[in-house]
Design a protein around this motif. Structure first.
Motif, short mmCIF file in Angstrom:
data_model
loop_
_atom_site.label_atom_id
_atom_site.label_comp_id
_atom_site.label_asym_id
_atom_site.label_seq_id
_atom_site.Cartn_x
_atom_site.Cartn_y
_atom_site.Cartn_z
N ARG A 8 -56.39 11.07 58.90
CA ARG A 8 -55.50 10.66 60.00
C ARG A 8 -56.33 10.16 61.19
O ARG A 8 -56.49 8.98 61.36
N ASP A 9 -56.82 11.02 61.98
CA ASP A 9 -57.63 10.62 63.13
C ASP A 9 -59.06 11.05 62.83
O ASP A 9 -59.44 12.19 63.09
N VAL A 10 -59.84 10.14 62.29
CA VAL A 10 -61.17 10.46 61.81
C VAL A 10 -62.04 11.03 62.91
O VAL A 10 -62.70 12.06 62.73
N ARG A 11 -62.06 10.37 64.05
CA ARG A 11 -62.90 10.85 65.15
C ARG A 11 -62.54 12.29 65.51
O ARG A 11 -63.42 13.14 65.66
N GLU A 12 -61.26 12.57 65.64
CA GLU A 12 -60.84 13.90 66.04
C GLU A 12 -61.19 14.93 64.98
O GLU A 12 -61.62 16.04 65.30
N GLN A 13 -61.02 14.58 63.71
CA GLN A 13 -61.39 15.51 62.63
C GLN A 13 -62.88 15.80 62.66
O GLN A 13 -63.30 16.94 62.48
N LEU A 14 -63.69 14.78 62.88
CA LEU A 14 -65.13 14.98 62.95
C LEU A 14 -65.52 15.79 64.17
O LEU A 14 -66.38 16.68 64.09
#
Length: 195
Positions: A8-14
């Protein structure tokens, strides 16, 4: 790792994965492989969104500094309410119970990250520098209301409060200071005339 999993939100997951690793294991455990494993994605995902790991870390630190604003900004709305000591104690305790202490250790630990941060953040550690500014702004509001002495140097007080409280919380593996310990520190730093 599967590569066909929709994120979904790659940056936020990372970034959330980096939080978990820092809080659990400290800066030495924060690697690109650890981040992608914790986020449940292929290692290449990180490198598709960031040019290298230090760029990822710099954006992570700046993102968390911005989020920290929300934890401390309630001070501005609270100016003139409750007590100055109580408001500052709550803000400092909330700040240092977050990932902020681990981020300071991370910035100290990685030379490449400090170099990247200097490109956009010329002085200090972003989470601490920004928190000191917010507390100084709050104290300025309280000074305008007459709740701390007119002669108080709010910028210096903000920096002292952040630095001293950081020292209290710096050992992430030790016993956390109690709110009363933080309150006593705040009372000693803010002029006695504060209400």
């Amino acid at each position: 790792m599967p590569t066909g999993v929709a994120l979904r939100d790659v940056r936020e997951q990372l970034f959330d994965a980096a939080d978990r690793i820092l809080l659990r294991s400290g800066p030495e455990a924060l690697t690109s492989r650890a981040v992608t494993d914790s986020a449940g994605c292929a290692k290449g995902v990180l490198h598709r969104h960031f040019t290298d790991f230090d760029t990822f870390l710099a954006e992570y630190v700046l993102d968390r500094s911005t989020r920290m604003d929300a934890q401390v900004l309630f001070l501005r709305e609270g100016a003139g309410t409750a007590t100055v000591t109580g408001n500052v104690t709550a803000a400092l305790t909330g700040l240092f119970d977050s990932v902020a202490v681990a981020i300071v250790a991370l910035v100290t630990f990685r030379d490449g990250l400090r170099a990247r941060l200097r490109d956009t953040w010329p002085a200090g550690v972003p989470v601490l520098t920004r928190a000191a500014e917010i507390i100084a702004d709050y104290l300025e509001d309280e000074r305008a209301r007459g709740r701390i002495p007119a002669t108080a140097d709010t910028a210096v007080l903000g920096a002292i409060l952040i630095g001293t409280t950081h020292l209290m919380f710096a050992d992430r593996t030790g016993t956390r200071p109690a709110a009363d310990d933080v309150r006593r520190t705040v009372e000693a730093i803010i002029p006695a005339a504060a209400t």
